[in-house]
Design an enzyme around this catalytic site. Structure first.
Site, PDB file in Angstrom:
ATOM      1  N   TYR A 207       0.816  -1.223   0.000  1.00 17.31           N
ATOM      2  CA  TYR A 207       0.000   0.000   0.000  1.00 17.31           C
ATOM      3  C   TYR A 207       0.847   1.270   0.000  1.00 17.31           C
ATOM      4  O   TYR A 207       0.317   2.364  -0.175  1.00 17.31           O
ATOM      5  CB  TYR A 207      -0.934   0.006   1.212  1.00 17.31           C
ATOM      6  N   HIS A 259      -5.449  -1.967   9.391  1.00 13.36           N
ATOM      7  CA  HIS A 259      -5.217  -2.240   7.973  1.00 13.36           C
ATOM      8  C   HIS A 259      -5.007  -0.942   7.197  1.00 13.36           C
ATOM      9  O   HIS A 259      -5.751   0.034   7.367  1.00 13.36           O
ATOM     10  CB  HIS A 259      -6.396  -3.023   7.380  1.00 13.36           C
ATOM     11  N   PRO A 260      -3.996  -0.902   6.324  1.00  6.18           N
ATOM     12  CA  PRO A 260      -3.620   0.355   5.665  1.00  6.18           C
ATOM     13  C   PRO A 260      -4.333   0.659   4.359  1.00  6.18           C
ATOM     14  O   PRO A 260      -3.933   1.576   3.631  1.00  6.18           O
ATOM     15  CB  PRO A 260      -2.126   0.141   5.409  1.00  6.18           C
ATOM     16  N   CYS A 261      -5.408  -0.060   4.022  1.00  4.07           N
ATOM     17  CA  CYS A 261      -6.023   0.107   2.706  1.00  4.07           C
ATOM     18  C   CYS A 261      -6.585   1.511   2.481  1.00  4.07           C
ATOM     19  O   CYS A 261      -6.717   1.953   1.331  1.00  4.07           O
ATOM     20  CB  CYS A 261      -7.121  -0.935   2.499  1.00  4.07           C
ATOM     21  N   ARG A 262      -6.931   2.241   3.556  1.00  2.50           N
ATOM     22  CA  ARG A 262      -7.513   3.565   3.398  1.00  2.50           C
ATOM     23  C   ARG A 262      -6.550   4.700   3.728  1.00  2.50           C
ATOM     24  O   ARG A 262      -6.900   5.881   3.603  1.00  2.50           O
ATOM     25  CB  ARG A 262      -8.737   3.695   4.317  1.00  2.50           C
TER      26      ARG A 262
END
Length: 311
Positions: A207, A259-262
Site C-alpha cells: 500500500y 489495515h492500511p487500505c484507506r
C-alpha cells in the site's frame, strides 16, 4: 517512473522510488524514513528499531526498519466512552464505508469553559466576602478576651490533671470485643485498571503507507488476548479495520494491526484540504498526521503527544 524489482516467494514486488505524496498520499521508503526521523525528533517516546535480522528489508536502512513506542497507557475501555453528536465529527462521510469518526472533535467546548470560568470566579468572590466577615468577627472576639491565662497556674492548683480520668483508656479494651479489620475492602469499580500497549509503525510495501501495530498488557504486565485487545478498539473498526496479522519484522504470534487500505486516501484528502486553505503539508509531517487520524480507531490508547506541533 523509477522502480526497484524484488522477487519474494515467486512473486514480483515493486518498490516505487519516485515521490507521489501530494498526488496520491503514498510514501516511498526514503520518505518513510524521513518522516520517521522527524517523529523521533519531535516525540522522543518513539524510537527506531531493527527487529529480527532474518526479516530485515533491504529497501530500508538496517537500523531503521520500523518505529516503536512502549508502555503507552490505556486506562479506559472503548465501551466506557460516551459518544454524542457534539463530540464526534464524521470525516469522508459520503464514501461507501461510512467515513472515519474523529472522536476528538469538541464543538462549542470553549464556550462551556468560559461559562464555567465565570461561575468559578463568582463563587470565589462570594466565598472571599464571607471569609472576610468571619475574620472580622474573630478579630473582635480576640480583642475582648484579653491576655491568655498561664497554664502553669492550672497545673499547680490541680485544676488540670495530666491524666484526664474522663479519657477513654484504650488499653483496657479487649480486641475480641472490638475486632478491627486488618484490610480495607473495595469494589472493583473503585480500582482504575490501567493497561499498557507497545505500538509499532512499519512501512507497508504493497500500500506504500505506514501501518500501525499494537500489543497490549494488563496491569500486571501480562499479555492481553485478542478479545481483550478488541475492547480497546472502536467497535466500528474491531475485526474490520483492525485484524490480527503477522508482523513483518518480528517472529512470534500475530499482532493486532490497523489495515492500511484507506491510509493513502485519507492522507490525500488532508493534503488537499491544507492546500485549499493556502498551506502546504511537507512529507516529513506524514507520520504525525497519520497518528492523529488513526487515533479514531483506538481512541483510549493515549499515544499522541503531538497536539501542539505545527505543520
Amino acid at each position: 517512473m523509477t522502480l526497484v524489482l524484488f522477487c519474494l516467494f515467486g512473486k514480483l514486488l515493486y518498490v516505487k522510488l519516485e515521490s507521489k505524496f501530494r498526488e496520491t498520499g503514498v510514501l516511498t521508503p526514503e520518505e518513510f524514513v524521513a518522516a520517521g526521523d522527524h517523529l523521533v525528533h519531535q516525540c522522543p517516546t518513539w524510537q527506531w528499531a531493527t527487529g529480527d535480522e532474518a526479516r530485515v528489508k533491504s529497501y530500508l536502512p538496517p537500523n531503521k526498519q520500523f518505529l516503536i513506542t512502549r508502555s503507552v497507557p490505556c486506562s479506559r475501555r472503548c465501551k466506557q466512552m460516551e459518544y454524542c453528536d457534539d463530540h464526534e465529527k464524521i470525516i469522508e462521510g459520503d464514501d461507501s464505508d461510512g467515513g472515519w469518526v474523529d472522536t476528538h472533535h469538541y464543538a462549542g467546548l470553549d464556550e462551556k469553559v468560559s461559562e464555567m470560568t465565570l461561575d468559578v470566579k463568582a463563587e470565589a468572590s462570594s466565598s472571599s466576602t464571607a471569609n472576610a466577615g468571619i475574620t472580622e468577627r474573630d478579630n473582635d472576639d480576640d480583642d475582648d478576651e484579653g491576655e491568655a491565662a498561664d497554664m502553669e497556674e492550672f497545673e499547680e492548683s490541680g485544676l488540670l490533671d495530666e491524666n484526664d480520668k474522663a479519657t477513654l483508656d484504650t488499653t483496657q479494651i479487649s480486641k475480641a470485643e472490638n475486632p478491627l479489620p486488618t484490610t480495607l475492602s473495595s469494589t472493583d469499580d473503585d480500582i482504575i485498571r490501567t493497561r499498557t500497549y507497545d505500538l509499532h509503525i512499519t512501512y507497508d510495501k504493497y500500500y506504500q503507507t505506514p501501518r500501525l501495530w499494537l500489543t497490549g498488557y494488563d496491569e500486571s504486565h501480562k499479555p492481553l488476548n485478542v478479545e481483550e485487545m478488541y475492547e480497546d478498539v472502536s467497535q466500528d473498526h474491531a475485526k474490520k479495520t483492525v485484524t490480527m496479522e503477522t508482523h513483518p519484522h518480528l517472529p512470534g504470534p500475530s499482532m493486532a494491526s490497523v489495515h492500511p487500505c484507506r491510509h493513502a486516501e485519507v492522507m490525500k484528502k488532508i493534503i488537499e484540504t491544507v492546500m485549499e486553505g493556502g498551506g502546504e503539508l511537507g512529507v516529513h509531517m506524514y507520520l504525525i498526521i497519520f497518528l492523529k487520524f488513526v487515533q479514531s480507531v483506538i481512541p483510549t490508547i493515549e499515544y499522541d503527544y503531538t497536539q501542539n506541533f505545527t505543520m
